[in-house]
Each structure stands twice: as structure tokens, then as C-alpha cells.
Design an enzyme around this catalytic site. Structure first.
Site, PDB file in Angstrom:
ATOM      1  CD1 TRP A  21      43.382  34.442  28.877  1.00 49.95           C
ATOM      2  CD2 TRP A  21      44.596  32.591  29.132  1.00 49.95           C
ATOM      3  NE1 TRP A  21      44.698  34.783  28.757  1.00 49.95           N
ATOM      4  CE2 TRP A  21      45.476  33.680  28.911  1.00 49.95           C
ATOM      5  CE3 TRP A  21      45.151  31.318  29.323  1.00 49.95           C
ATOM      6  CZ2 TRP A  21      46.863  33.527  28.870  1.00 49.95           C
ATOM      7  CZ3 TRP A  21      46.524  31.180  29.291  1.00 49.95           C
ATOM      8  CH2 TRP A  21      47.356  32.265  29.065  1.00 49.95           C
ATOM      9  NE  ARG A  22      43.719  37.696  25.103  1.00 45.11           N
ATOM     10  CZ  ARG A  22      44.874  38.236  24.788  1.00 45.11           C
ATOM     11  NH1 ARG A  22      45.409  37.973  23.610  1.00 45.11           N
ATOM     12  NH2 ARG A  22      45.489  39.047  25.604  1.00 45.11           N
ATOM     13  CD  GLU A  34      43.146  38.222  34.112  1.00 49.01           C
ATOM     14  OE1 GLU A  34      44.140  38.695  34.681  1.00 49.01           O
ATOM     15  OE2 GLU A  34      42.946  38.374  32.895  1.00 49.01           O
ATOM     16  CG  LEU A  77      51.758  28.336  37.886  1.00 51.53           C
ATOM     17  CD1 LEU A  77      52.389  28.441  36.514  1.00 51.53           C
ATOM     18  CD2 LEU A  77      50.272  27.988  37.722  1.00 51.53           C
ATOM     19  N   GLY A  78      54.567  27.934  41.261  1.00 59.68           N
ATOM     20  CA  GLY A  78      54.991  28.835  42.342  1.00 59.68           C
ATOM     21  C   GLY A  78      53.841  29.645  42.938  1.00 59.68           C
ATOM     22  CE1 TYR A  79      55.645  34.992  44.089  1.00 60.43           C
ATOM     23  CE2 TYR A  79      55.716  33.988  41.916  1.00 60.43           C
ATOM     24  CZ  TYR A  79      56.227  34.872  42.846  1.00 60.43           C
ATOM     25  OH  TYR A  79      57.320  35.623  42.522  1.00 60.43           O
ATOM     26  CE1 TYR A 117      44.681  43.185  35.631  1.00 61.47           C
ATOM     27  CE2 TYR A 117      44.974  41.108  36.828  1.00 61.47           C
ATOM     28  CZ  TYR A 117      44.904  41.817  35.636  1.00 61.47           C
ATOM     29  OH  TYR A 117      45.034  41.145  34.461  1.00 61.47           O
ATOM     30  CG  ASP A 135      48.168  44.299  34.483  1.00 60.54           C
ATOM     31  OD1 ASP A 135      48.143  45.395  33.872  1.00 60.54           O
ATOM     32  OD2 ASP A 135      48.363  43.214  33.903  1.00 60.54           O
ATOM     33  CB  CYS A 189      53.560  49.837  25.741  1.00 62.05           C
ATOM     34  SG  CYS A 189      54.142  51.300  26.604  1.00 62.05           S
ATOM     35  CB  CYS A 196      57.319  54.014  19.972  1.00 59.55           C
ATOM     36  SG  CYS A 196      57.661  54.023  21.741  1.00 59.55           S
ATOM     37  CB  CYS A 205      52.315  58.059  23.194  1.00 63.13           C
ATOM     38  SG  CYS A 205      53.379  57.545  24.547  1.00 63.13           S
TER      39      CYS A 205
HETATM   40 FE1  SF4 Z   1      54.146  52.865  24.756  1.00 65.60          FE
HETATM   41 FE2  SF4 Z   1      53.742  55.346  23.964  1.00 65.60          FE
HETATM   42 FE3  SF4 Z   1      55.570  53.889  22.740  1.00 65.60          FE
HETATM   43 FE4  SF4 Z   1      52.966  53.343  22.433  1.00 65.60          FE
HETATM   44  S1  SF4 Z   1      54.046  55.154  21.778  1.00 65.60           S
HETATM   45  S2  SF4 Z   1      54.626  51.863  22.813  1.00 65.60           S
HETATM   46  S3  SF4 Z   1      52.180  53.833  24.453  1.00 65.60           S
HETATM   47  S4  SF4 Z   1      55.608  54.518  24.867  1.00 65.60           S
END
Ligand code: SF4
Length: 347
Positions: A21-22, A34, A77-79, A117, A135, A189, A196, A205
Site C-alpha cells: 500500500w506504500r 488502513e 481476518l476477523g472484525y 485516525y 493510532d 519504538c 532506542c 526523547c
Molecule cells: Fe522511543 Fe524515545 Fe526510545 Fe526513540 S528514544 S525508541 S522515541 S523511547
């Protein structure tokens, strides 16, 4: 451009996953992806999306299909309300909007099954409009980035986060920004162990700086799903199986499945099953158990095999189907589990 947005866009260009879809900015295709992605993992969605777009490549093709055809393609797929709403949305756009996909947020939000969303995602990705799409992934990323410690299930927190996202949307790159934020939440994340060290916005962050990544986002604990117990009746007659769309339990409304009977003492099963379906069962025996977990409910089904004593008549809403025909029907996974147990006794 906001410095976080700049970093995110650079990172997205080099790291985005190659997803079908991209490769498009057709709002219809974006809407399909979506809606499929709500509650469902990317890897599961890929095949369904490709098959769906091949079968219904345009809004008009989807609008002209029968609901059963759409549900059948959605099987597993459900829902299923998502599929019904998608079908209704295609109908609405085709017949009420002259086949033109709306490009104003208020109009998109009027489509069945489209909330804030999904509307934001469609408008930013398909039309590059500066609309926030917030989301679960985005709530998590923004909570951590800005150190927001209020409950993300509260509407005030969501509003606050939406405003933060809106402030960061770069003009002319809204679509990529939306996808970059979602992508960061999906692959870097992540909820339990954010990577991180590989994060492009690490330096901004607050959760990372204050060692709060395991604490944020704050989210009220979900209520435990309710367990509902039934007898699942596998009525067999001349190699056919009894199915219905009638059911007191509304979760899989309008989907085909075996009759579900509330639990009762064994001596009453035949009588209650007859009252429910209009069919008299002989030699009723337990052949297994099936369990299906939905978001808010768990179904626990004791599967009963019943030879039907009948001339073929049934109560209203109950029908006999040859086993081979089941593939053509929209039967959700919960019932497929039951039918799988019954399969060896039926054919
Ligand atoms: Fe998430 Fe912050 Fe870690 Fe980046 S640095 S992955 S935004 S917690």
C-alpha cells in the site's frame, strides 16, 4: 521544519518497509489498507490486501460486489464489521458522491467505519494534507518523546498528543511524516523493548533521557475479556451440515456458523436444540472443545455432534449446506475451529 520531523523523514526514506500500500496514493487503496490494519498485524494484512485489491481494484468494483463476496474475501481476518463498513463506504461514494473520493476531513469522517485516525491517515497519505493520524503506535511514540505521563486512553491526552503531531507535520510531506511516525512506532519504538540505540529521534526523547521508556505510555489496564460458554451444535443430515446466521450472541452477527446453544443439563440438550433450530437430534455426543479469543470476549464451545432426524425441514433461519460449499461462505475463524473438529465425522 520541526527538527524531530526532519530526522524522522530522513530515517523513513532509508528504513521504510516495502509494503504494497506504500506504492500508491489512491485514496481507495489507502482506505482499504488502513481499515485492514486496524487490529491486525502488517504481515497478516499483506496477502489479504493484495487479494482484495486484485478482486476489487476500484471503488466501483467493490460497490458492485455482494456483501457475501466481500465477507468471504475477509474470511480469517476477523472484525467483520470492518468489511461491511468498507463495502458501505464504497457504495456511498459511488452512488452518493458520484464516485469521487472525498478530500475534506469532515466528509471522509462521514464514511461508515472511518474515525479520526483513518480519516487523518487517508488525507495525509493520499492527498498530502496536514492531518494528524493518531493510532496506538503514535500515542506511544509521542508520549515517550515528550514525556507525557497522563493516561493515553483519556480523550484529553489524545487531544494533547494530536496537537503535538499537528505542530510537527511538515508542509508538503504530510504523507511521509504520518507513515514515518507509524513506522517508528512499529519497528523501533515498540511497546516492550524500544530499540532506542537505533532511534533517529533519541536526542529529543524525554522518556529516554529520564529512563522512563518502560513506564510510558501510561495506559489504564484493560478489563479482562468476558468468557461465554456454549454448546456448538454440529447437526448432520445426509452429508450436509446445519448452519445459521441467527444468533443471540451479537458478536458475529450475520456471519454463517453452526447453531450455538446456551449450556444446560445434558438431559435437556436435545429438547433445547430442537427448540432453537427446529431439528431433532439423535445420538448427540461430545466430540471436542473449541475456544476463540476476541478483543473483549472469549468463546468456549463444547462441540456436540448430532445426527439429525428430519425430512429436511428446519426452523426459520437454519439451512443445510453440503460440506464442500463451506469454502464459499463467509464463515469466521471461531466457527471454522468447530467445523474442523466435526470434519472427520462429516465426510
Ligand atoms: Fe522511543 Fe524515545 Fe526510545 Fe526513540 S528514544 S525508541 S522515541 S523511547
Amino acid at each position: 521544519m520541526h527538527p524531530i520531523s526532519e530526522k524522522l523523514l530522513q530515517w523513513y526514506q532509508q528504513n521504510c518497509r516495502d509494503l504494497p500500500w506504500r506504492k500508491t496514493n489512491d485514496p481507495y487503496a489507502i482506505m482499504v489498507s488502513e481499515i485492514m490494519l486496524q487490529q491486525t498485524r502488517v504481515n497478516t494484512v499483506i496477502d489479504y490486501y493484495e487479494c482484495f485489491m486484485k478482486t476489487f481494484p476500484t471503488l466501483q468494483a467493490l460497490a458492485n460486489a455482494s456483501e457475501d463476496d466481500v465477507l468471504n474475501l475477509w474470511k480469517g481476518l476477523g472484525y467483520y464489521s470492518r468489511a461491511r463498513n468498507l463495502h458501505k463506504a464504497a457504495h456511498f461514494i459511488t452512488h452518493q458522491l458520484g464516485g469521487i473520493f472525498p478530500d475534506k476531513i469532515d466528509e471522509v469522517k462521514k464514511l461508515p467505519g472511518i474515525g479520526d485516525y483513518t480519516a487523518g491517515a487517508i488525507l495525509s497519505i493520499a492527498y498530502n494534507q496536514p492531518c494528524a493520524a493518531v493510532d496506538g503506535n503514535v500515542l506511544r511514540v509521542i508520549s515517550r518523546l515528550f514525556g507525557i505521563d497522563t493516561d493515553i486512553t483519556l480523550s484529553q491526552t489524545k487531544k494533547n498528543i494530536t496537537m503535538k503531531v499537528e505542530d510537527m507535520i511538515p508542509s508538503h510531506h504530510a504523507g511521509n511524516f504520518t507513515q514515518a511516525l507509524m513506522e517508528l512506532g512499529a519497528i523501533v519504538c515498540t511497546p516492550d523493548s524500544p530499540a532506542c540505540d537505533h532511534c533517529p529521534v533519541l536526542n529529543f526523547c524525554i522518556a529516554f533521557q529520564k529512563d522512563l521508556t518502560s513506564v510510558l505510555p501510561v495506559k489504564k489496564k484493560k478489563e479482562k475479556p468476558k468468557v461465554l460458554k456454549f454448546f456448538a451444535l454440529l447437526f448432520i443430515h445426509e452429508g450436509k451440515i446445519l448452519l445459521t446466521r441467527e444468533r443471540k450472541e451479537t458478536l458475529l452477527k450475520d456471519m454463517w456458523g453452526v447453531p450455538l446453544l446456551d449450556l444446560c443439563e445434558e438431559e435437556y440438550i436435545a429438547e433445547r436444540a430442537h427448540m432453537l433450530t427446529g431439528v431433532t437430534g439423535e445420538s448427540i455426543r461430545k466430540v471436542g472443545k473449541a475456544r476463540h479469543i476476541f478483543t473483549h470476549r472469549i468463546w468456549e464451545m463444547e462441540v456436540l455432534l448430532c445426527a439429525a432426524r428430519t425430512n429436511g425441514t428446519t426452523g426459520p433461519g437454519y439451512y443445510w449446506f453440503p460440506f464442500e460449499a463451506l469454502d464459499e461462505l463467509p464463515i469466521p475463524t471461531a466457527f471454522m475451529r468447530v467445523l474442523k473438529i466435526g470434519q472427520k465425522y462429516i465426510v
